[in-house]
Design a protein around this motif. Sequence first.
Motif, mmCIF file in Angstrom:
data_model
loop_
_atom_site.group_PDB
_atom_site.id
_atom_site.type_symbol
_atom_site.label_atom_id
_atom_site.label_comp_id
_atom_site.label_asym_id
_atom_site.label_seq_id
_atom_site.Cartn_x
_atom_site.Cartn_y
_atom_site.Cartn_z
ATOM 1 N N ALA A 1 0.806 -1.043 0.301
ATOM 2 C CA ALA A 1 -0.379 -0.406 0.030
ATOM 3 C C ALA A 1 0.649 1.290 0.133
ATOM 4 C CB ALA A 1 -0.843 0.085 1.690
ATOM 5 N N GLY A 2 1.692 1.023 1.031
ATOM 6 C CA GLY A 2 3.199 2.264 0.950
ATOM 7 C C GLY A 2 3.315 2.503 -0.285
ATOM 8 N N ALA A 3 3.855 1.749 -1.000
ATOM 9 C CA ALA A 3 4.164 1.737 -2.638
ATOM 10 C C ALA A 3 3.943 1.934 -3.684
ATOM 11 C CB ALA A 3 5.068 0.328 -2.690
ATOM 12 N N GLY A 4 2.115 1.800 -3.963
ATOM 13 C CA GLY A 4 1.188 2.466 -4.485
ATOM 14 C C GLY A 4 0.826 4.262 -3.921
ATOM 15 N N CYS A 5 1.250 4.217 -2.377
ATOM 16 C CA CYS A 5 0.682 5.723 -2.378
ATOM 17 C C CYS A 5 2.153 6.824 -3.149
ATOM 18 C CB CYS A 5 0.295 5.740 -1.153
ATOM 19 S SG CYS A 5 -0.819 5.455 0.165
ATOM 20 N N LEU A 6 3.120 6.175 -2.904
ATOM 21 C CA LEU A 6 4.560 6.665 -2.656
ATOM 22 C C LEU A 6 4.330 7.176 -4.262
ATOM 23 C CD1 LEU A 6 7.749 8.133 -2.293
ATOM 24 C CD2 LEU A 6 8.391 5.774 -2.613
ATOM 25 N N ALA B 1 1.847 11.656 0.069
ATOM 26 C CA ALA B 1 1.927 11.597 1.534
ATOM 27 C C ALA B 1 2.462 10.814 2.321
ATOM 28 C CB ALA B 1 3.260 12.824 0.899
ATOM 29 N N ALA B 2 1.172 11.302 3.127
ATOM 30 C CA ALA B 2 0.607 11.054 4.269
ATOM 31 C C ALA B 2 0.689 10.043 4.606
ATOM 32 C CB ALA B 2 -0.911 11.979 4.756
ATOM 33 N N GLU B 3 -0.028 9.331 3.464
ATOM 34 C CA GLU B 3 -0.864 7.763 3.150
ATOM 35 C C GLU B 3 1.087 7.287 3.346
ATOM 36 O OE1 GLU B 3 -2.972 7.870 0.069
ATOM 37 O OE2 GLU B 3 -4.811 8.859 1.299
ATOM 38 N N THR B 4 2.000 7.604 2.595
ATOM 39 C CA THR B 4 3.222 7.047 2.842
ATOM 40 C C THR B 4 3.483 6.186 3.491
ATOM 41 O OG1 THR B 4 2.677 7.220 0.048
ATOM 42 C CG2 THR B 4 4.896 6.867 1.182
ATOM 43 N N ALA B 5 4.240 7.618 4.640
ATOM 44 C CA ALA B 5 4.310 7.412 5.742
ATOM 45 C C ALA B 5 3.621 7.010 6.568
ATOM 46 C CB ALA B 5 4.461 8.907 6.500
ATOM 47 N N ALA C 1 -14.606 2.454 1.639
ATOM 48 C CA ALA C 1 -13.757 3.276 0.543
ATOM 49 C C ALA C 1 -13.892 1.812 -0.382
ATOM 50 C CB ALA C 1 -11.977 2.732 1.589
ATOM 51 N N GLY C 2 -13.816 0.325 0.417
ATOM 52 C CA GLY C 2 -14.546 -0.706 -0.991
ATOM 53 C C GLY C 2 -15.268 -0.278 -1.595
ATOM 54 N N ALA C 3 -16.260 0.608 -0.970
ATOM 55 C CA ALA C 3 -17.916 0.945 -1.606
ATOM 56 C C ALA C 3 -17.378 2.005 -2.432
ATOM 57 C CB ALA C 3 -18.884 1.493 -0.565
ATOM 58 N N ARG C 4 -16.089 3.124 -2.521
ATOM 59 C CA ARG C 4 -15.769 4.052 -3.367
ATOM 60 C C ARG C 4 -15.041 3.313 -4.501
ATOM 61 N NH1 ARG C 4 -14.374 9.319 -0.475
ATOM 62 N NH2 ARG C 4 -14.946 9.625 -2.947
ATOM 63 N N ALA D 1 -8.007 2.169 -2.963
ATOM 64 C CA ALA D 1 -7.524 1.484 -2.617
ATOM 65 C C ALA D 1 -6.318 0.933 -1.574
ATOM 66 C CB ALA D 1 -6.593 1.286 -3.802
ATOM 67 N N CYS D 2 -5.540 2.300 -1.640
ATOM 68 C CA CYS D 2 -4.557 2.079 -0.240
ATOM 69 C C CYS D 2 -5.124 2.368 0.657
ATOM 70 C CB CYS D 2 -3.558 3.712 -0.157
ATOM 71 S SG CYS D 2 -2.478 3.440 -2.164
ATOM 72 N N ARG D 3 -6.524 3.499 0.862
ATOM 73 C CA ARG D 3 -6.971 3.403 1.767
ATOM 74 C C ARG D 3 -7.847 2.759 3.077
ATOM 75 N NH1 ARG D 3 -9.361 8.536 -0.670
ATOM 76 N NH2 ARG D 3 -7.037 9.884 -0.358
ATOM 77 N N LEU D 4 -8.288 1.382 1.751
ATOM 78 C CA LEU D 4 -9.247 0.470 2.179
ATOM 79 C C LEU D 4 -8.183 -0.500 2.499
ATOM 80 C CD1 LEU D 4 -11.294 -1.868 1.776
ATOM 81 C CD2 LEU D 4 -10.268 -1.938 -0.517
ATOM 82 N N THR D 5 -6.864 -0.953 1.761
ATOM 83 C CA THR D 5 -5.585 -1.756 2.742
ATOM 84 C C THR D 5 -4.856 -1.310 4.511
ATOM 85 O OG1 THR D 5 -5.288 -1.770 0.372
ATOM 86 C CG2 THR D 5 -3.219 -2.906 1.605
ATOM 87 N N LEU D 6 -5.125 0.085 4.365
ATOM 88 C CA LEU D 6 -4.678 0.776 5.556
ATOM 89 C C LEU D 6 -5.677 0.442 6.750
ATOM 90 C CD1 LEU D 6 -2.526 3.484 4.955
ATOM 91 C CD2 LEU D 6 -1.770 1.042 5.003
ATOM 92 N N SER D 7 -6.743 0.772 6.418
ATOM 93 C CA SER D 7 -8.069 0.037 7.050
ATOM 94 C C SER D 7 -8.329 -1.001 7.693
ATOM 95 C CB SER D 7 -9.550 1.220 6.621
ATOM 96 O OG SER D 7 -9.306 2.411 7.048
ATOM 97 N N LEU D 8 -7.491 -2.036 7.148
ATOM 98 C CA LEU D 8 -8.136 -3.811 7.471
ATOM 99 C C LEU D 8 -6.658 -4.083 7.612
ATOM 100 C CD1 LEU D 8 -9.536 -5.197 3.742
ATOM 101 C CD2 LEU D 8 -10.876 -4.771 5.853
ATOM 102 N N ALA D 9 -6.344 -3.424 7.650
ATOM 103 C CA ALA D 9 -4.037 -3.576 8.149
ATOM 104 C C ALA D 9 -4.772 -3.697 9.389
ATOM 105 C CB ALA D 9 -3.262 -3.218 7.513
ATOM 106 N N MET D 10 -5.511 -1.949 9.583
ATOM 107 C CA MET D 10 -5.922 -1.376 11.679
ATOM 108 C C MET D 10 -6.246 -2.651 12.608
ATOM 109 S SD MET D 10 -4.252 1.484 11.647
ATOM 110 C CE MET D 10 -5.314 2.515 12.893
ATOM 111 N N CYS D 11 -7.392 -2.569 11.850
ATOM 112 C CA CYS D 11 -8.423 -4.077 12.842
ATOM 113 C C CYS D 11 -7.356 -4.946 12.937
ATOM 114 C CB CYS D 11 -8.936 -4.549 11.432
ATOM 115 S SG CYS D 11 -10.241 -3.546 11.248
#
Length: 174
Positions: free
Chosen positions: A18-23, A38-42, A128-131, A159-169
């Motif tokens: 996800a970070g690579a995609g954000c970068l 950049a904030a999503e990458t960090a 995010a998945g719905a969007r 997709a980046c936001r979806l991935t990070l939210s899923l990883a947060m759980c």
Amino acid sequence: MHGPAGLGWLLVAVCALAGAGCLARARRVRGRAREAAAAETAMAAAMALMALPGGRLPPAGFAALFAALTAWTLTLLARRVPHQLHHVAEAAAMGYAATLMAVGGHHGGPSAVTGLLALYFAGHALHAGARLLPAVAVAPSGGPPGAPPWPLLPGVAHACRLTLSLAMCPMLLL
């Protein structure tokens, strides 16, 4: 992060991808969109670091790292950079988990705050998945001349936001 090493490595891979995609997106866009990417990458990089089995930083180091990310995203939010309220919640939640680890050696569990945070991120992942679904439906199917590069395709940011939210759980609950 506590829990099975296999899950830790899976979370490292997911957050790193996800970070690579954000970068890649941050390198292609300008202005506020670049700051948001950049904030999503960090955030993705910090989450990947935290998920590493065996821990590479002490819990107090992670607490400081996520406090710095929270402060940065708050300044971006004040400047009206898009999607920063969610990133403030992400960074603060990870800071909360790191602080609990620093104090008690474990950050997951049945606390009400942890449960509410996990519910928030699960709900955000669904949103995010719905969007993302309509963006996938209109994405170009090949690479016709004039098609945007993949980091600029509709849905990459979702997709980046979806991935990070899923990883947060699992990161909050383990």
